[in-house]
Scaffold this motif. Structure first.
Motif, short mmCIF file in Angstrom:
data_model
loop_
_atom_site.label_atom_id
_atom_site.label_comp_id
_atom_site.label_asym_id
_atom_site.label_seq_id
_atom_site.Cartn_x
_atom_site.Cartn_y
_atom_site.Cartn_z
N LEU A 8 80.63 82.58 49.95
CA LEU A 8 79.79 83.73 49.67
C LEU A 8 80.05 84.29 48.28
CD1 LEU A 8 79.93 85.52 53.13
CD2 LEU A 8 78.04 84.24 52.16
N GLU A 9 81.31 84.27 47.85
CA GLU A 9 81.60 84.75 46.49
C GLU A 9 81.07 83.79 45.44
OE1 GLU A 9 85.46 87.62 47.23
OE2 GLU A 9 85.81 85.59 46.47
N ALA A 10 80.99 82.51 45.77
CA ALA A 10 80.37 81.56 44.85
C ALA A 10 78.90 81.90 44.66
CB ALA A 10 80.53 80.14 45.38
N ALA A 11 78.27 82.39 45.73
CA ALA A 11 76.87 82.80 45.62
C ALA A 11 76.73 83.99 44.69
CB ALA A 11 76.32 83.14 47.01
N LEU A 12 77.68 84.93 44.74
CA LEU A 12 77.65 86.07 43.83
C LEU A 12 77.75 85.59 42.38
CD1 LEU A 12 80.02 88.63 45.61
CD2 LEU A 12 77.53 88.63 45.57
N LYS A 13 78.67 84.68 42.15
CA LYS A 13 78.86 84.17 40.78
C LYS A 13 77.61 83.42 40.31
CE LYS A 13 83.92 83.75 40.83
NZ LYS A 13 84.20 84.32 42.16
N ASN A 14 76.95 82.71 41.22
CA ASN A 14 75.72 82.01 40.84
C ASN A 14 74.63 82.98 40.43
OD1 ASN A 14 76.75 79.45 41.26
ND2 ASN A 14 76.05 79.33 43.39
N VAL A 15 74.52 84.09 41.16
CA VAL A 15 73.52 85.11 40.81
C VAL A 15 73.80 85.66 39.42
CG1 VAL A 15 72.69 87.43 41.37
CG2 VAL A 15 72.99 85.74 43.19
N ARG A 16 75.07 85.92 39.14
CA ARG A 16 75.44 86.46 37.83
C ARG A 16 75.14 85.44 36.73
NH1 ARG A 16 79.23 90.75 38.07
NH2 ARG A 16 80.54 89.92 36.39
N ARG A 17 75.50 84.19 36.99
CA ARG A 17 75.29 83.15 35.97
C ARG A 17 73.80 82.93 35.71
NH1 ARG A 17 77.90 79.57 38.40
NH2 ARG A 17 79.93 80.18 37.57
N GLU A 18 73.00 82.95 36.77
CA GLU A 18 71.55 82.76 36.59
C GLU A 18 70.94 83.91 35.79
OE1 GLU A 18 70.03 82.35 40.50
OE2 GLU A 18 70.95 80.38 40.84
N ALA A 19 71.42 85.13 36.02
CA ALA A 19 70.90 86.28 35.28
C ALA A 19 71.26 86.17 33.80
CB ALA A 19 71.45 87.58 35.87
N LEU A 20 72.50 85.73 33.51
CA LEU A 20 72.90 85.55 32.12
C LEU A 20 72.08 84.45 31.46
CD1 LEU A 20 76.82 85.79 32.23
CD2 LEU A 20 75.15 87.58 31.77
N ALA A 21 71.89 83.36 32.18
CA ALA A 21 71.12 82.24 31.63
C ALA A 21 69.69 82.67 31.31
CB ALA A 21 71.13 81.07 32.60
N CYS A 22 69.13 83.53 32.15
CA CYS A 22 67.77 84.01 31.94
C CYS A 22 67.69 84.81 30.64
CB CYS A 22 67.33 84.86 33.13
SG CYS A 22 65.66 85.52 33.00
N ALA A 23 68.60 85.77 30.46
CA ALA A 23 68.60 86.58 29.24
C ALA A 23 68.89 85.73 28.00
CB ALA A 23 69.62 87.71 29.37
N HIS A 24 69.87 84.83 28.13
CA HIS A 24 70.26 83.97 27.01
C HIS A 24 69.09 83.10 26.57
CE1 HIS A 24 72.25 80.63 24.88
NE2 HIS A 24 73.24 81.48 24.65
N GLY A 25 68.39 82.52 27.52
CA GLY A 25 67.29 81.61 27.20
C GLY A 25 66.10 82.31 26.58
N MET A 26 65.92 83.59 26.90
CA MET A 26 64.76 84.32 26.40
C MET A 26 64.99 84.93 25.02
SD MET A 26 63.33 86.37 29.71
CE MET A 26 62.62 85.51 31.13
#
Length: 514
Positions: free
Chosen positions: A213-231
């Protein structure tokens, strides 16, 4: 409109290949229902029995309309009606071929219209539960109701009342009560809402480990960073880094506590791993106001001091002007603004001890609440649409594998047509997967799904528009679906369509997000 003037004619012809499974994106006014009817008539000329074709819709009205139009097309072909349009000409040709097959096979569909299996998806699920009542765990068929809010709340209340019992369940409820300041009404409301959405989580609450479950939290955080970084525009990244470092250094020197301080040692735009979260939060603070709009000014609290001497004030003005020029250059990107603001709401990377204990109690209580809901359903003789869908799934498969019903249906269903596929719920999507489990490419069996992600209206029934996008990208149960897009509009003038597209482009995302 003649065939020569239909811009997507080739796509419509591809949709009428009886050997191909397809998923068709059909915008409003594109003649979706006519295409479904043409596909149905086409298949009638190729099957051994009309019952081998199953067409499902989401409303009784849509199912009734489709049935009436199929029968009307057959009647028109029988009566030798002259077509008025290219669409009608093709429909009559397909209906004529279906009639010939009907005569050869002796179906007599005109006298036996019930042989056309055109029904709502809820009717299909209910039919499956009636065929296998033991496996579906329904006795006599209950009433399906659209609004089960009262039943959810009754089950939630019964769950909370288990605090009066003894054992682990009472302890879990006590822990949840303590976590929510003994606000019983709030707990009941939260549980009722979770019961309404159990289609999303029920299959996931058993046996979950903390690390998972904590891996899922980290994935959410990483996806949000990737979204901002890519834009973030590459051409403005160096300027952002310089401004962030300048502001961070001033805040640190002044002893001010701000997320921007985390940008002090930036050399390049931060990456998308956990250590970079703080820097990204600092960037969001630098560029956005607290409500989330682009900053129109930068003051001392954001690391831009006014300066005491004339030279310092001039230098400060230069930095402020650069910062405003940066936000002006970024202001046109609404997705970037939203992505940066979303970073402020990121979940933590891990649970605290207290949070994990509460989460454990919740994960143990939720299945209990579902059990209470089943008792309420049984007592009332009523169920919601999710329960009907899940019962149909149980009728088709158990832990040991496909049931006898599934194997029989696998033999009987050769073509599955699904209307308004964007309004499919998770359980209904899985139902389609189980109905088609074991189908092989080239074996003559097909899935034909039609819908439009921009017209999803059944969120209240747990519809998941992302399932349409997933099916288009990856297929269903190993069945590849040929993607087909319709573009012609037979309902509006070009000027209206162009205006609507231009206007609503402002509220639609630039990229699909499954």
């Amino acid at each position: 409109m003649t065939a020569a003037h239909i811009p997507d004619l080739a796509a419509r012809r591809r949709a009428l290949d009886p050997s191909q499974s397809c998923i068709v994106q059909a915008p409003a006014g594109s003649g979706k229902t006519e295409l479904l009817i043409q596909r149905y008539l086409l298949l009638l000329a190729h099957v051994d029995h009309p019952e081998e074709i199953v067409a499902v819709t989401f409303t009784r009205k849509a199912a009734g309309e489709m049935r009436e139009r199929v029968l009307a097309a057959l009647a028109d072909a029988r009566g030798g009606k002259a077509p008025a349009t290219e669409h009608e000409k093709l429909t009559l040709e397909l209906a004529t071929a279906a009639l010939q097959h009907d005569t050869q096979a002796g179906w007599r569909i005109a006298e036996n219209p019930a042989r056309l299996r055109i029904q709502t998806i809820d009717s299909l699920c209910a039919g499956l539960t009636r065929q296998m009542p033991m496996l579906s765990r329904f006795g006599s068929p209950p009433e399906s109701i659209e609004d089960a809010a009262e039943l959810y709340l009754e089950a939630a209340r019964a769950t909370v009342e288990l605090v009066e019992s003894i054992g682990a369940v009472a302890q879990d409820i006590e822990r949840l009560l303590a976590h929510l300041d003994n606000d019983v009404a709030r707990i009941e409301t939260l549980l009722a809402d979770m019961l309404r959405r159990r289609d999303h989580w029920l299959r996931h609450v058993h046996g979950r480990e903390r690390a998972e479950l904590e891996a899922a939290l980290k994935n959410v955080r990483r996806e949000a960073l990737a979204c901002a970084h890519g834009m973030f525009p590459a051409s403005l990244r160096d300027e952002l880094v310089e401004l962030a470092r300048y502001a961070a250094a001033n805040l640190a020197a002044d002893g001010r506590n701000s997320p921007i301080v985390a940008c002090d040692k930036l050399v390049v735009l931060p990456g998308i791993d956990e250590p970079e979260v703080a820097a990204w939060l600092g960037i969001a603070e630098l560029l956005l106001t607290q409500p989330g709009s682009w900053r129109k000014q930068h003051v001392i609290s954001e690391g831009f001091p006014p300066g005491k001497t004339k030279a310092e004030r001039a230098a400060s003005k230069q930095w402020k002007d650069r910062a405003l020029a940066l936000t002006d250059a970024l202001a046109a990107s609404e997705p970037l603004r939203a992505a940066l603001h979303d970073l402020r709401g990121l979940p933590p990377p891990a649970y605290t001890k207290d949070q994990w204990e509460v989460l454990g109690a919740i994960m143990r209580l939720l299945p209990r609440a579902v059990g209470q809901l089943k008792l309420v359903f049984q007592a009332r003789g009523q169920v919601d649409f999710t329960e009907v869908s899940q019962a149909a799934l149980r009728a088709l498969a158990t832990e040991e594998g496909p049931t006898d019903l599934a194997l029989a249906l696998d033999y009987r269903i050769r073509h599955l047509l699904i209307d308004e596929f964007q309004d499919t719920s998770i359980s209904q999507y899985e139902l389609v997967a189980r109905l088609t489990a074991g189908w092989e490419p080239g074996d003559g069996r097909t899935v034909f799904a039609v819908g439009d992600p921009m017209q999803s209206i059944y969120r209240f029934r747990e519809a998941e528009v992302g399932l349409f996008l997933r099916a288009r990208a990856a297929g269903i149960a190993g069945i590849d679906l040929r993607p087909i897009g319709l573009t012609a509009n037979f309902r509006s003038q070009a000027g209206i369509v162009e205006w609507v597209n231009a206007t609503f482009k402002q509220v639609m995302p630039e990229h699909e997000d499954i």
